[in-house]
Write an enzyme that holds these catalytic residues in place. Structure first.
Site, PDB file in Angstrom:
ATOM      1  N   CYS A   1       0.877  -1.174   0.000  1.00  0.00           N
ATOM      2  CA  CYS A   1       0.000   0.000   0.000  1.00  0.00           C
ATOM      3  C   CYS A   1       0.909   1.217   0.000  1.00  0.00           C
ATOM      4  CB  CYS A   1      -0.877  -0.024   1.251  1.00  0.00           C
ATOM      5  SG  CYS A   1      -1.839   1.474   1.475  1.00  0.00           S
TER       6      CYS A   1
ATOM      7  N   CYS B   1      -2.840  15.425   2.403  1.00  0.00           N
ATOM      8  CA  CYS B   1      -3.971  15.367   1.466  1.00  0.00           C
ATOM      9  C   CYS B   1      -4.828  16.593   1.730  1.00  0.00           C
ATOM     10  CB  CYS B   1      -4.790  14.106   1.722  1.00  0.00           C
ATOM     11  SG  CYS B   1      -6.201  13.915   0.598  1.00  0.00           S
TER      12      CYS B   1
ATOM     13  N   CYS C   1     -11.176  14.674   4.753  1.00  0.00           N
ATOM     14  CA  CYS C   1     -12.202  13.757   5.275  1.00  0.00           C
ATOM     15  C   CYS C   1     -12.108  13.718   6.805  1.00  0.00           C
ATOM     16  CB  CYS C   1     -12.012  12.358   4.695  1.00  0.00           C
ATOM     17  SG  CYS C   1     -12.026  12.353   2.899  1.00  0.00           S
TER      18      CYS C   1
ATOM     19  N   CYS D   1      -4.055   5.213   7.197  1.00  0.00           N
ATOM     20  CA  CYS D   1      -3.155   6.068   6.432  1.00  0.00           C
ATOM     21  C   CYS D   1      -2.868   7.373   7.158  1.00  0.00           C
ATOM     22  CB  CYS D   1      -3.681   6.313   5.023  1.00  0.00           C
ATOM     23  SG  CYS D   1      -5.214   7.226   4.911  1.00  0.00           S
TER      24      CYS D   1
HETATM   25  N1  SAH Z   1      -7.447   9.324  -0.853  1.00  0.00           N
HETATM   26  C1  SAH Z   1      -7.888   8.087  -1.354  1.00  0.00           C
HETATM   27  C2  SAH Z   1      -6.924   6.948  -1.088  1.00  0.00           C
HETATM   28  C3  SAH Z   1      -6.262   6.911   0.245  1.00  0.00           C
HETATM   29  S1  SAH Z   1      -7.284   6.566   1.632  1.00  0.00           S
HETATM   30  C4  SAH Z   1      -9.262   7.764  -0.826  1.00  0.00           C
HETATM   31  O1  SAH Z   1      -9.715   8.452   0.073  1.00  0.00           O
HETATM   32  O2  SAH Z   1      -9.884   6.849  -1.341  1.00  0.00           O
HETATM   33  C5  SAH Z   1      -7.612   4.819   1.454  1.00  0.00           C
HETATM   34  C6  SAH Z   1      -8.887   4.378   2.148  1.00  0.00           C
HETATM   35  O3  SAH Z   1      -8.744   4.438   3.569  1.00  0.00           O
HETATM   36  C7  SAH Z   1     -10.093   5.246   1.812  1.00  0.00           C
HETATM   37  O4  SAH Z   1     -11.220   4.465   1.538  1.00  0.00           O
HETATM   38  C8  SAH Z   1     -10.279   6.034   3.085  1.00  0.00           C
HETATM   39  O5  SAH Z   1     -11.559   6.523   3.209  1.00  0.00           O
HETATM   40  C9  SAH Z   1      -9.899   5.019   4.129  1.00  0.00           C
HETATM   41  N2  SAH Z   1      -9.594   5.584   5.445  1.00  0.00           N
HETATM   42  C10 SAH Z   1      -8.991   6.741   5.739  1.00  0.00           C
HETATM   43  N3  SAH Z   1      -8.893   6.908   7.078  1.00  0.00           N
HETATM   44  C11 SAH Z   1      -9.437   5.816   7.626  1.00  0.00           C
HETATM   45  C12 SAH Z   1      -9.656   5.396   8.975  1.00  0.00           C
HETATM   46  N4  SAH Z   1      -9.261   6.141   9.993  1.00  0.00           N
HETATM   47  N5  SAH Z   1     -10.267   4.210   9.181  1.00  0.00           N
HETATM   48  C13 SAH Z   1     -10.662   3.442   8.143  1.00  0.00           C
HETATM   49  N6  SAH Z   1     -10.496   3.775   6.860  1.00  0.00           N
HETATM   50  C14 SAH Z   1      -9.893   4.963   6.599  1.00  0.00           C
HETATM   51 FE1  SF4 Z   2      -7.441  12.270   1.624  1.00  0.00          FE
HETATM   52 FE2  SF4 Z   2      -7.727  10.693   3.731  1.00  0.00          FE
HETATM   53 FE3  SF4 Z   2      -9.879  11.633   2.461  1.00  0.00          FE
HETATM   54 FE4  SF4 Z   2      -8.333   9.782   1.259  1.00  0.00          FE
HETATM   55  S1  SF4 Z   2      -9.518   9.518   3.136  1.00  0.00           S
HETATM   56  S2  SF4 Z   2      -9.152  11.675   0.354  1.00  0.00           S
HETATM   57  S3  SF4 Z   2      -6.303  10.391   2.038  1.00  0.00           S
HETATM   58  S4  SF4 Z   2      -8.363  12.880   3.572  1.00  0.00           S
END
Ligand code: SAH
Ligand code: SF4
Length: 343
Positions: A98, A105, A109, A331
């Protein structure tokens, strides 16, 4: 200094037209993670000259944390001192890395650690490839006999916010004379930049596309994923269908369950409606709790109940094993903890 890993074989040949053999010799060295000093088939004075002007290894392994089930979390250092992270997950069918696509970013979120400080900068194609090469080498692999066989672009960053570099990376990592990981073995996860999903569908690339949906109602989704105000659920689902039509690859919807937020019956019902009518799959993920955020994970039983509800509604769904919880798997968490402890 030019990072040679960002260059295709063709570009390397243009950079080093003479002697003629040079680019062809350097390319596999670079993709095996060799340092200039290790390129012993090149004359010493040539190696010294290259060292002065170019970077061969843009990604260095700074720390390694081995978790349960053989998972390894890597903290990488870039040539400008920035830190990024990746996770290596060995499986019977192959070993998955991964990797990160950006430092931080800007999507913000509400449940994610990567976005807490916003975006620092994009990674170059060579810095993405460098993560693959460093981990492949660290686990005893080379370009012929690979230790890394599968990739997921799910580390820090939004891949479609760094679109051109990510596409170039896909070409480099699939290069015949390099590590040659095919797109069948690559997944890309996006928070749903619908315009890019369509552009990507038209680009000829055919990776497995994962869409981070996380909520089936626009108001709810906007409250946890600000990007939904720009591209709403309708636009994302329609772009996902387009991706399927163009590539023939079924789309994966990721759904991170957050207690009391998106785990209701109404959510399961609406999610079933949204994903009906075209080949797709729902990946349920139990939230990895982030200490800076106040969201909570549902229990394992509640997660299984949500899965059962979806299945009874005819949705193809699975619960994704949450790997690496014990080593700051979500992440952005490891890098953050590391920077905090240092300063
Ligand atoms: N930015 C992209 C890819 C990286 S995040 C995206 O958001 O899709 C990869 C995945 O991990 C995404 O589905 C994201 O929503 C999830 N993710 C991020 N933080 C998380 C957390 N604290 N617990 C579970 N999943 C998480
Ligand atoms: Fe960015 Fe984290 Fe949202 Fe993925 S889940 S778009 S890495 S803020």
């Amino acid at each position: 200094m030019t990072d040679l890993l960002s260059l295709s074989l063709k570009e390397l040949k243009e950079l080093f037209p003479e002697p003629k053999y040079l680019a062809g010799q350097i390319f596999p060295f670079l993709h095996n993670g060799a340092t200039f000093d290790e390129m012993t088939s090149l004359k010493k004075d040539l190696r010294e000259k290259l060292k002065e002007e170019y970077v061969a290894n843009p990604v260095a392994i700074r720390e390694k944390f081995v978790g349960k089930s053989g998972t390894i979390k890597y903290l990488f250092e870039l040539t400008d001192g920035n830190l990024i992270e990746g996770v290596y997950m060995p499986h019977d069918y192959g070993n998955t890395l991964c990797l990160s696509t950006q430092i931080g970013c800007r999507m913000g979120c509400s449940f994610c650690a990567s976005g807490l400080d916003g975006l620092l900068r994009n990674l170059t194609p060579g810095e993405m490839l460098g993560q693959v090469i460093a981990v492949n080498r660290d686990n005893g692999g080379n370009i012929k006999d690979r230790a890394v066989t599968n990739l997921v672009l799910m580390g820090s960053g939004e891949p479609f916010d760094n679109y051109d570099n990510v596409l170039k990376f896909l070409d480099l990592v699939g290069a015949e004379k390099g590590i040659n990981i095919g797109e069948r073995n690559i997944s890309l996860s996006t928070s749903g930049l619908a315009n890019r999903v369509r552009e990507f569908a038209d680009s000829g690339h055919k990776v497995t596309l994962s869409i981070s949906l996380h909520a089936p109602f626009d108001t709810l989704r906007s409250s946890i994923m600000p990007v939904n105000k720009k591209y709403n659920i309708g636009e994302i689902v329609s772009a996902s269908k387009y991706y399927f039509e163009k590539t023939g690859r079924r789309v994966i919807f990721e759904y991170t369950l957050i207690k009391g937020t998106n785990d209701s019956n109404a959510c399961a019902l609406e999610l079933a409606k949204l994903t009906k009518g075209f080949p797709s799959h729902v990946n349920l993920i139990r939230l990895n709790e982030v200490k800076e955020r106040d969201h909570q994970a549902p229990t394992e039983d509640a997660t299984k109940d949500f899965l059962k509800k979806l299945e009874s509604l005819g949705v193809s769904a699975t619960i994704r094993r949450s790997l690496g919880n014990d080593i700051e798997g979500a992440c952005g968490q490891l890098r953050r903890r590391y920077l905090e402890n240092k300063g």
